[in-house]
Design a protein around this motif. Structure first.
Motif, short mmCIF file in Angstrom:
data_model
loop_
_atom_site.label_atom_id
_atom_site.label_comp_id
_atom_site.label_asym_id
_atom_site.label_seq_id
_atom_site.Cartn_x
_atom_site.Cartn_y
_atom_site.Cartn_z
N PHE A 37 19.77 11.37 -12.15
CA PHE A 37 20.11 9.95 -12.20
C PHE A 37 19.99 9.30 -10.82
CE2 PHE A 37 22.30 10.55 -16.37
CZ PHE A 37 21.61 9.55 -17.04
N LEU A 38 20.38 10.08 -9.83
CA LEU A 38 20.28 9.57 -8.47
C LEU A 38 18.83 9.29 -8.11
CD1 LEU A 38 23.11 9.76 -6.95
CD2 LEU A 38 21.74 10.90 -5.22
N LEU A 39 17.94 10.23 -8.46
CA LEU A 39 16.50 10.04 -8.22
C LEU A 39 16.00 8.83 -8.97
CD1 LEU A 39 15.04 13.65 -8.43
CD2 LEU A 39 14.86 12.09 -6.51
N LEU A 40 16.41 8.73 -10.25
CA LEU A 40 15.98 7.62 -11.10
C LEU A 40 16.35 6.28 -10.46
CD1 LEU A 40 14.84 6.89 -13.96
CD2 LEU A 40 17.18 6.85 -14.73
N ILE A 41 17.61 6.18 -10.07
CA ILE A 41 18.09 4.93 -9.49
C ILE A 41 17.40 4.66 -8.15
CG2 ILE A 41 20.13 3.81 -8.52
CD1 ILE A 41 21.66 5.36 -10.85
N PHE A 42 17.20 5.70 -7.38
CA PHE A 42 16.52 5.56 -6.09
C PHE A 42 15.13 4.96 -6.28
CE2 PHE A 42 13.53 7.36 -2.99
CZ PHE A 42 14.06 6.83 -1.83
N PHE A 43 14.37 5.52 -7.22
CA PHE A 43 13.01 5.01 -7.43
C PHE A 43 13.02 3.61 -8.03
CE2 PHE A 43 11.76 9.54 -7.06
CZ PHE A 43 10.87 9.37 -6.03
N LEU A 44 13.97 3.36 -8.93
CA LEU A 44 14.05 2.02 -9.51
C LEU A 44 14.30 0.97 -8.43
CD1 LEU A 44 16.12 2.48 -12.79
CD2 LEU A 44 13.82 1.56 -12.59
N VAL A 45 15.15 1.33 -7.49
CA VAL A 45 15.52 0.37 -6.45
C VAL A 45 14.42 0.22 -5.40
CG1 VAL A 45 17.14 -0.05 -4.55
CG2 VAL A 45 18.00 0.63 -6.79
N THR A 46 13.81 1.33 -5.02
CA THR A 46 12.85 1.26 -3.91
C THR A 46 11.45 0.81 -4.33
OG1 THR A 46 12.37 3.59 -4.14
CG2 THR A 46 14.01 2.97 -2.47
N THR A 47 11.16 0.82 -5.63
CA THR A 47 9.82 0.42 -6.05
C THR A 47 9.67 -1.08 -5.88
OG1 THR A 47 9.83 2.18 -7.68
CG2 THR A 47 8.12 0.51 -7.91
N THR A 48 8.78 -1.46 -5.00
CA THR A 48 8.48 -2.89 -4.86
C THR A 48 7.01 -3.07 -5.19
OG1 THR A 48 8.17 -2.43 -2.53
CG2 THR A 48 10.20 -3.57 -3.15
N PHE A 49 6.72 -4.04 -6.01
CA PHE A 49 5.34 -4.32 -6.32
C PHE A 49 4.79 -5.21 -5.22
CE2 PHE A 49 7.29 -3.11 -10.25
CZ PHE A 49 6.37 -2.22 -10.75
N PRO A 50 3.75 -4.76 -4.55
CA PRO A 50 3.24 -5.57 -3.45
C PRO A 50 2.68 -6.88 -3.97
CG PRO A 50 1.77 -3.74 -3.91
CD PRO A 50 2.95 -3.56 -4.79
N LYS A 51 3.25 -7.96 -3.50
CA LYS A 51 2.74 -9.27 -3.91
C LYS A 51 1.69 -9.72 -2.92
CE LYS A 51 4.97 -11.94 -7.18
NZ LYS A 51 5.20 -13.31 -7.57
N ASP A 52 0.63 -10.25 -3.47
CA ASP A 52 -0.46 -10.70 -2.61
C ASP A 52 -0.01 -11.88 -1.77
OD1 ASP A 52 -1.80 -8.85 -3.96
OD2 ASP A 52 -3.07 -10.21 -5.10
N LYS A 53 -0.52 -11.90 -0.57
CA LYS A 53 -0.25 -13.04 0.29
C LYS A 53 -1.55 -13.72 0.63
CE LYS A 53 3.77 -11.06 2.56
NZ LYS A 53 3.48 -9.63 2.48
N GLY A 54 -1.49 -14.98 0.84
CA GLY A 54 -2.71 -15.68 1.21
C GLY A 54 -2.50 -17.15 1.39
N LEU A 55 -3.59 -17.84 1.68
CA LEU A 55 -3.55 -19.29 1.87
C LEU A 55 -4.10 -19.94 0.60
CD1 LEU A 55 -5.04 -19.32 5.47
CD2 LEU A 55 -2.64 -19.43 4.85
N ALA A 56 -3.25 -20.70 -0.07
CA ALA A 56 -3.66 -21.31 -1.32
C ALA A 56 -4.42 -22.60 -1.07
CB ALA A 56 -2.43 -21.59 -2.18
N VAL A 57 -5.48 -22.78 -1.80
CA VAL A 57 -6.22 -24.05 -1.76
C VAL A 57 -6.49 -24.49 -3.20
CG1 VAL A 57 -7.36 -23.77 0.47
CG2 VAL A 57 -8.44 -22.88 -1.57
N VAL A 58 -6.68 -25.76 -3.36
CA VAL A 58 -7.02 -26.28 -4.69
C VAL A 58 -8.46 -26.75 -4.64
CG1 VAL A 58 -6.45 -28.02 -6.40
CG2 VAL A 58 -4.64 -26.94 -5.10
N LEU A 59 -9.27 -26.16 -5.50
CA LEU A 59 -10.68 -26.54 -5.53
C LEU A 59 -10.85 -27.82 -6.34
CD1 LEU A 59 -12.50 -23.13 -6.18
CD2 LEU A 59 -12.13 -24.26 -4.01
N PRO A 60 -11.88 -28.60 -6.03
CA PRO A 60 -12.10 -29.81 -6.82
C PRO A 60 -12.61 -29.46 -8.22
CG PRO A 60 -13.85 -29.53 -5.23
CD PRO A 60 -12.86 -28.45 -4.95
#
Lengths: 149, 141
Positions: B25-48
């Motif tokens: 259970f400790l392992l389960l909770i550890f992985f649940l907490v530490t798993t972060t899905f990498p969110k993409d970063k960037g500069l947003a633009v709006v195309l015409p």
């Protein structure tokens, strides 16, 4: 020989404790379940040198509505692990964009050294496909790095 | 009493497994907490939108011409005067220019041979200065 206590004080056969031996199995089952059902992004990363930007912000959209469009240093475009010629990009993206009910965000992951000519052609293809929301993916630049340059 | 010698050993011959569940259970909770899905970063633009073209008065355009060397030529509207700048200086320039003209549009024109990163540097500077009206074009001769 008389039985001690007349047989009434014999210990009960049923255990007084809750059996915990299967708890481990349950926990491992859950662990394996989460490990198996966790899906990471579908396409593999291409070998590119990321551009850096200080003002880079997280893309505010669900993962399934983000389409990664890779452009390698020589101008080759990759969508979902497959290379496409530049002129086919709009025909590939347009149906995906329609399926997502126009919610699709294109994340352009271009190599930092790609000539801008290719980026411009790519943008023209995306405009043709009707895409509006585009993000130029970049790595977050630390201001420390910037000062050193 | 000879019976005493036959008494079973008190020490259990089995490994104690009652804490395995806790470990799992400790392992389960550890992985649940530490798993972060990498969110993409960037500069947003709006195309015409396709076919969308807007006529903009030259007075409201700030031309930022990105050269292959990474140097940016800055031209204001119709004026032929060219000011050369480094991308990092654009942020201050934009803040200054937009305080004089709220309707200003940044037209980033990149030379076809210029690296993508130089355009990103300029776009980054404009984003840092909270510019919203940005047009991305390729430099045509």
């Amino acid at each position: 020989m008389a039985m001690k206590g007349g047989g009434f004080e014999k210990n009960s056969q049923a255990s007084s404790e809750v059996p915990t031996s299967s708890l481990a199995d349950i926990a491992f089952l859950l662990l394996i379940f989460f490990m198996v059902t966790t899906v990471f992004q579908a396409d593999r990363d291409r070998p590119i040198e990321w551009p850096e930007a200080e003002a880079a912000e997280k893309i505010d959209e669900k993962q399934k509505n983000i389409l990664n469009l890779w452009m390698e240093g020589d101008g080759t475009v990759f969508i979902n692990d497959q290379p496409y010629p530049m002129e086919d990009v709009s025909t590939v993206v347009a149906p995906l964009y329609a399926d997502s009910e126009r919610a699709l965000v294109i994340s352009i992951r271009g190599d930092r050294d790609v000539p801008y000519l290719y980026m411009d052609l790519l943008q023209k293809e995306l405009v043709e496909a009707g895409v509006v929301r585009v993000v130029f993916a970049a790595q977050l630049e630390q201001s420390m790095q910037r000062e050193r340059r | 009493m000879a019976v005493l010698n036959n008494k079973k050993s008190r020490v259990s011959d089995q490994v104690n497994t009652s804490s395995t569940a806790d470990i799992a259970f400790l392992l389960l909770i550890f992985f649940l907490v530490t798993t972060t899905f990498p969110k993409d970063k960037g500069l947003a633009v709006v195309l015409p939108e396709p076919g969308e073209e807007a006529e903009v008065s030259q007075r409201n355009i700030l031309h930022l011409i990105v050269m292959p060397s990474g140097i940016v030529d800055v031209k204001r509207g119709e004026s032929q005067q060219v000011q050369q700048m480094r991308p990092r200086e654009i942020e201050g320039l934009w803040r200054q220019e937009v305080s004089q003209n709220e309707n200003l549009i940044a037209a980033v024109k990149t030379h076809p041979d210029a690296s993508y990163k130089f355009m990103m540097d300029v776009l980054d500077a404009l984003h840092s200065a909270n510019a919203e009206r940005i047009s991305l074009q390729v430099l045509e001769n």
